[in-house]
Design a protein around this motif. Structure first.
Motif: not given
Length: 118
Positions: A11-14, A16, A93, A116-118
């Motif tokens: 999981l990665v934040q937008p 990032g 994603t 990819v989600s915040g």
């Protein structure tokens, strides 16, 4: 046994960054072009990057969707292919696969999921 094993997803934040790895075994990694391909949920396969075998010059190519924010590179001593992606977006994603390029993409890994989600 020929094997490609991807890692580095998660999981990665937008906005990032992420670095994916693909460890290769069973063939001479340095002798082959290698690619990254991804598949977003419910969509088809999308080629995103290529690493050529070359002694000089630009050895990489990118799809428009990732160009300018991605870097493909390899460590031949470690038989490992990498994909560094910055400024990730929700549309990044996907399951990311590495594949050997020889008369087509003839050998694939099992993939690593990037969300990819915040």
């Amino acid at each position: 046994e020929v094997q490609l094993v991807e890692s580095g997803g998660g999981l990665v934040q937008p906005g990032g960054s992420l670095r994916l790895s693909c460890v290769v075994s069973g063939f001479t990694f340095s002798s082959y072009f290698m690619t990254w391909v991804r598949q977003a949920p419910g969509k088809g396969l999308e080629w995103i990057s290529l690493s050529r075998v070359s002694s000089g010059g630009d050895n990489s190519s990118y799809a428009v969707s990732v160009k300018g924010r991605s870097t493909i590179y390899r460590d031949n001593d470690k038989s490992t292919l990498y994909l560094q992606m910055n400024s990730v977006k929700p549309e990044d994603t996907a399951v990311y696969y590495c594949a050997r390029l020889y008369r087509g993409m003839d050998i694939w890994g099992k993939g690593t999921l990037v969300t990819v989600s915040g």
